[in-house]
Design a protein around this motif. Structure first.
Motif, PDB file in Angstrom:
ATOM      1  N   LYS A  10       0.858  -1.187   0.000  1.00 25.51           N
ATOM      2  CA  LYS A  10       0.000   0.000   0.000  1.00 25.51           C
ATOM      3  C   LYS A  10       0.892   1.234   0.000  1.00 25.51           C
ATOM      4  CE  LYS A  10      -0.633   0.708   4.937  1.00 25.51           C
ATOM      5  NZ  LYS A  10      -1.603   0.936   5.991  1.00 25.51           N
ATOM      6  N   PRO A  11       0.352   2.372  -0.403  1.00 28.74           N
ATOM      7  CA  PRO A  11       1.139   3.608  -0.386  1.00 28.74           C
ATOM      8  C   PRO A  11       1.333   4.096   1.044  1.00 28.74           C
ATOM      9  CG  PRO A  11      -1.097   4.053  -1.074  1.00 28.74           C
ATOM     10  CD  PRO A  11      -0.980   2.562  -0.930  1.00 28.74           C
ATOM     11  N   ASP A  12       2.440   4.756   1.266  1.00 27.64           N
ATOM     12  CA  ASP A  12       2.751   5.329   2.560  1.00 27.64           C
ATOM     13  C   ASP A  12       3.383   6.695   2.324  1.00 27.64           C
ATOM     14  OD1 ASP A  12       4.844   5.900   4.735  1.00 27.64           O
ATOM     15  OD2 ASP A  12       3.586   4.373   5.663  1.00 27.64           O
TER      16      ASP A  12
ATOM     17  N   GLN B 267      -1.903   9.485  -6.799  1.00 32.45           N
ATOM     18  CA  GLN B 267      -0.713   8.776  -7.274  1.00 32.45           C
ATOM     19  C   GLN B 267       0.266   9.755  -7.927  1.00 32.45           C
ATOM     20  OE1 GLN B 267      -1.333   4.968  -9.178  1.00 32.45           O
ATOM     21  NE2 GLN B 267      -3.367   4.855  -8.289  1.00 32.45           N
ATOM     22  N   TYR B 268      -0.245  10.720  -8.680  1.00 29.03           N
ATOM     23  CA  TYR B 268       0.634  11.712  -9.292  1.00 29.03           C
ATOM     24  C   TYR B 268       1.321  12.551  -8.214  1.00 29.03           C
ATOM     25  CZ  TYR B 268       2.559  15.480 -11.990  1.00 29.03           C
ATOM     26  OH  TYR B 268       3.439  16.371 -12.525  1.00 29.03           O
ATOM     27  N   SER B 269       0.599  12.867  -7.176  1.00 27.46           N
ATOM     28  CA  SER B 269       1.179  13.635  -6.072  1.00 27.46           C
ATOM     29  C   SER B 269       2.335  12.857  -5.428  1.00 27.46           C
ATOM     30  CB  SER B 269       0.102  13.945  -5.035  1.00 27.46           C
ATOM     31  OG  SER B 269       0.652  14.599  -3.926  1.00 27.46           O
ATOM     32  N   MET B 270       2.153  11.559  -5.228  1.00 30.15           N
ATOM     33  CA  MET B 270       3.228  10.728  -4.670  1.00 30.15           C
ATOM     34  C   MET B 270       4.434  10.724  -5.611  1.00 30.15           C
ATOM     35  SD  MET B 270       1.083   7.555  -3.071  1.00 30.15           S
ATOM     36  CE  MET B 270       2.474   6.810  -2.256  1.00 30.15           C
ATOM     37  N   PHE B 271       4.179  10.649  -6.909  1.00 29.57           N
ATOM     38  CA  PHE B 271       5.259  10.682  -7.898  1.00 29.57           C
ATOM     39  C   PHE B 271       5.989  12.024  -7.843  1.00 29.57           C
ATOM     40  CE2 PHE B 271       6.259  12.094 -12.295  1.00 29.57           C
ATOM     41  CZ  PHE B 271       7.418  11.348 -12.468  1.00 29.57           C
ATOM     42  N   SER B 272       5.240  13.122  -7.812  1.00 31.13           N
ATOM     43  CA  SER B 272       5.868  14.453  -7.833  1.00 31.13           C
ATOM     44  C   SER B 272       6.663  14.727  -6.562  1.00 31.13           C
ATOM     45  CB  SER B 272       4.828  15.546  -8.070  1.00 31.13           C
ATOM     46  OG  SER B 272       3.922  15.610  -7.002  1.00 31.13           O
TER      47      SER B 272
ATOM     48  N   GLY C  94       6.818   5.824   0.575  1.00 32.45           N
ATOM     49  CA  GLY C  94       6.411   5.457  -0.771  1.00 32.45           C
ATOM     50  C   GLY C  94       5.546   4.224  -0.824  1.00 32.45           C
ATOM     51  N   VAL C  95       6.126   3.077  -0.535  1.00 30.27           N
ATOM     52  CA  VAL C  95       5.401   1.809  -0.623  1.00 30.27           C
ATOM     53  C   VAL C  95       5.791   0.947   0.575  1.00 30.27           C
ATOM     54  CG1 VAL C  95       5.048  -0.292  -1.994  1.00 30.27           C
ATOM     55  CG2 VAL C  95       5.442   1.890  -3.147  1.00 30.27           C
ATOM     56  N   VAL C  96       4.802   0.377   1.231  1.00 33.09           N
ATOM     57  CA  VAL C  96       5.077  -0.555   2.317  1.00 33.09           C
ATOM     58  C   VAL C  96       4.322  -1.851   2.062  1.00 33.09           C
ATOM     59  CG1 VAL C  96       5.561   1.179   4.091  1.00 33.09           C
ATOM     60  CG2 VAL C  96       3.232   0.350   3.787  1.00 33.09           C
ATOM     61  N   GLU C  97       4.902  -2.915   2.538  1.00 34.51           N
ATOM     62  CA  GLU C  97       4.265  -4.228   2.399  1.00 34.51           C
ATOM     63  C   GLU C  97       3.281  -4.414   3.550  1.00 34.51           C
ATOM     64  OE1 GLU C  97       5.638  -8.847   2.591  1.00 34.51           O
ATOM     65  OE2 GLU C  97       6.956  -7.443   1.544  1.00 34.51           O
ATOM     66  N   VAL C  98       2.055  -4.788   3.203  1.00 34.35           N
ATOM     67  CA  VAL C  98       1.015  -5.033   4.192  1.00 34.35           C
ATOM     68  C   VAL C  98       1.091  -6.477   4.677  1.00 34.35           C
ATOM     69  CG1 VAL C  98      -1.477  -5.080   4.577  1.00 34.35           C
ATOM     70  CG2 VAL C  98      -0.472  -3.286   3.164  1.00 34.35           C
ATOM     71  N   GLY C  99       1.397  -7.382   3.763  1.00 36.87           N
ATOM     72  CA  GLY C  99       1.481  -8.792   4.121  1.00 36.87           C
ATOM     73  C   GLY C  99       1.313  -9.664   2.904  1.00 36.87           C
TER      74      GLY C  99
ATOM     75  N   GLY D 158       8.433  12.456  -5.200  1.00 41.69           N
ATOM     76  CA  GLY D 158       9.553  11.522  -5.228  1.00 41.69           C
ATOM     77  C   GLY D 158       9.300  10.246  -4.455  1.00 41.69           C
ATOM     78  N   LEU D 159       8.038   9.997  -4.056  1.00 40.28           N
ATOM     79  CA  LEU D 159       7.717   8.788  -3.315  1.00 40.28           C
ATOM     80  C   LEU D 159       7.519   7.585  -4.228  1.00 40.28           C
ATOM     81  CD1 LEU D 159       5.254  10.340  -0.719  1.00 40.28           C
ATOM     82  CD2 LEU D 159       7.682   9.799  -0.412  1.00 40.28           C
ATOM     83  N   LEU D 160       7.263   7.837  -5.495  1.00 41.37           N
ATOM     84  CA  LEU D 160       7.158   6.784  -6.505  1.00 41.37           C
ATOM     85  C   LEU D 160       8.109   7.131  -7.642  1.00 41.37           C
ATOM     86  CD1 LEU D 160       3.271   6.372  -6.887  1.00 41.37           C
ATOM     87  CD2 LEU D 160       4.816   4.892  -5.608  1.00 41.37           C
ATOM     88  N   THR D 161       8.760   6.118  -8.209  1.00 35.40           N
ATOM     89  CA  THR D 161       9.569   6.352  -9.399  1.00 35.40           C
ATOM     90  C   THR D 161       8.625   6.529 -10.583  1.00 35.40           C
ATOM     91  OG1 THR D 161       9.696   4.026 -10.041  1.00 35.40           O
ATOM     92  CG2 THR D 161      11.402   4.840  -8.518  1.00 35.40           C
ATOM     93  N   GLU D 162       9.170   6.968 -11.705  1.00 31.56           N
ATOM     94  CA  GLU D 162       8.347   7.140 -12.900  1.00 31.56           C
ATOM     95  C   GLU D 162       7.703   5.817 -13.304  1.00 31.56           C
ATOM     96  OE1 GLU D 162       8.671   9.019 -17.385  1.00 31.56           O
ATOM     97  OE2 GLU D 162      10.513   8.476 -16.338  1.00 31.56           O
TER      98      GLU D 162
END
Length: 171
Positions: free
Chosen positions: A20-22, A145-150, A26-31, A152-156
Motif C-alpha cells: 500500500k502507499p505510505d 498517485q501523481y502527487s506521490m510521484f511528484s 512510498g510503498v510498504v508491504e502489508v502482508g 519523489g515517493l514513486l519512481t516514474e
C-alpha cells in the motif's frame, strides 16, 4: 483446468504480496496475499510445475534498501521459505524486463500478475493470464498517485504502472 496445465507462473510484488502507499516511504508491504498463495499451493499439490518470476532487480531483492524496518519489503526467497512453497526452482528475476519472454522459455501456460503491461505482453506471447486485484492501489485516485510521484515517493515506472492499474481496473 488446473490438471491440464504443465507450468504456471506467479509474479511476486502485489501478486503474492500486498502493498500500500505510505506518505513517508512510498510503498510498504502489508502482508501476504493468502488467496493467491493458496491457489499456488493447489497447483503444486496437483503436480503442476510452479515458478515465481519477478521483474525485480536481483541485487535489490529486498525492494527498499533504506528506511525503517517497517518499510522493508520481503524477498521472493523469504516467501518460499516462510510459506513452504515447493516451487520448481529458485525465484527468477528479470531485472526490470517484461516477463513474457522468460515465461515463454519456461513453458508457462498460465501467469498470475497484477501489472496490465505484463498481462498484455503475456497475451501477445500466447500465455493465458489471471489479473490479480491490487486493492490499496486501485482505490487510490490518479491525482493522489501523481502527487506521490511528484514528491519523489514513486519512481516514474512505479507511477506509470499504478496509473495503468487505476485506468484499467475494470478490465
Amino acid at each position: 483446468e488446473k490438471n491440464n496445465l504443465d507450468v504456471v507462473t506467479f509474479d511476486f510484488d502485489d501478486t503474492l504480496t500486498i502493498t500500500k502507499p505510505d506518505d513517508d516511504w512510498g510503498v510498504v508491504e502489508v502482508g501476504p496475499n493468502e488467496e493467491i498463495i493458496d491457489i499456488m499451493k493447489e497447483f503444486i499439490k496437483k503436480g503442476t510445475k510452479v515458478y515465481i518470476v519477478t521483474s525485480r532487480v536481483k541485487s535489490r531483492g529486498a525492494g527498499v534498501p533504506f528506511g525503517p524496518p517497517e518499510a522493508r519489503r520481503s524477498t521472493p526467497e523469504e516467501y518460499v521459505e516462510k510459506y513452504q512453497l515447493d516451487i520448481e526452482a529458485a525465484p527468477i528475476y528479470t531485472n526490470g524486463e517484461l516477463k513474457a519472454r522468460t515465461l515463454d522459455g519456461l513453458g508457462s501456460k498460465l501467469h498470475f500478475d497484477d501489472d496490465p503491461e505484463e498481462i498484455k505482453a503475456c497475451e501477445r506471447a500466447g500465455i493465458s493470464t489471471h489479473k490479480v486485484a491490487v486493492p490499496y492501489w486501485e482505490a487510490i485516485g490518479i491525482n493522489e498517485q501523481y502527487s506521490m510521484f511528484s514528491k519523489g515517493l514513486l519512481t516514474e515506472r512505479q507511477f506509470i504502472k499504478r496509473a495503468l492499474r487505476y485506468l484499467y481496473k475494470d478490465d
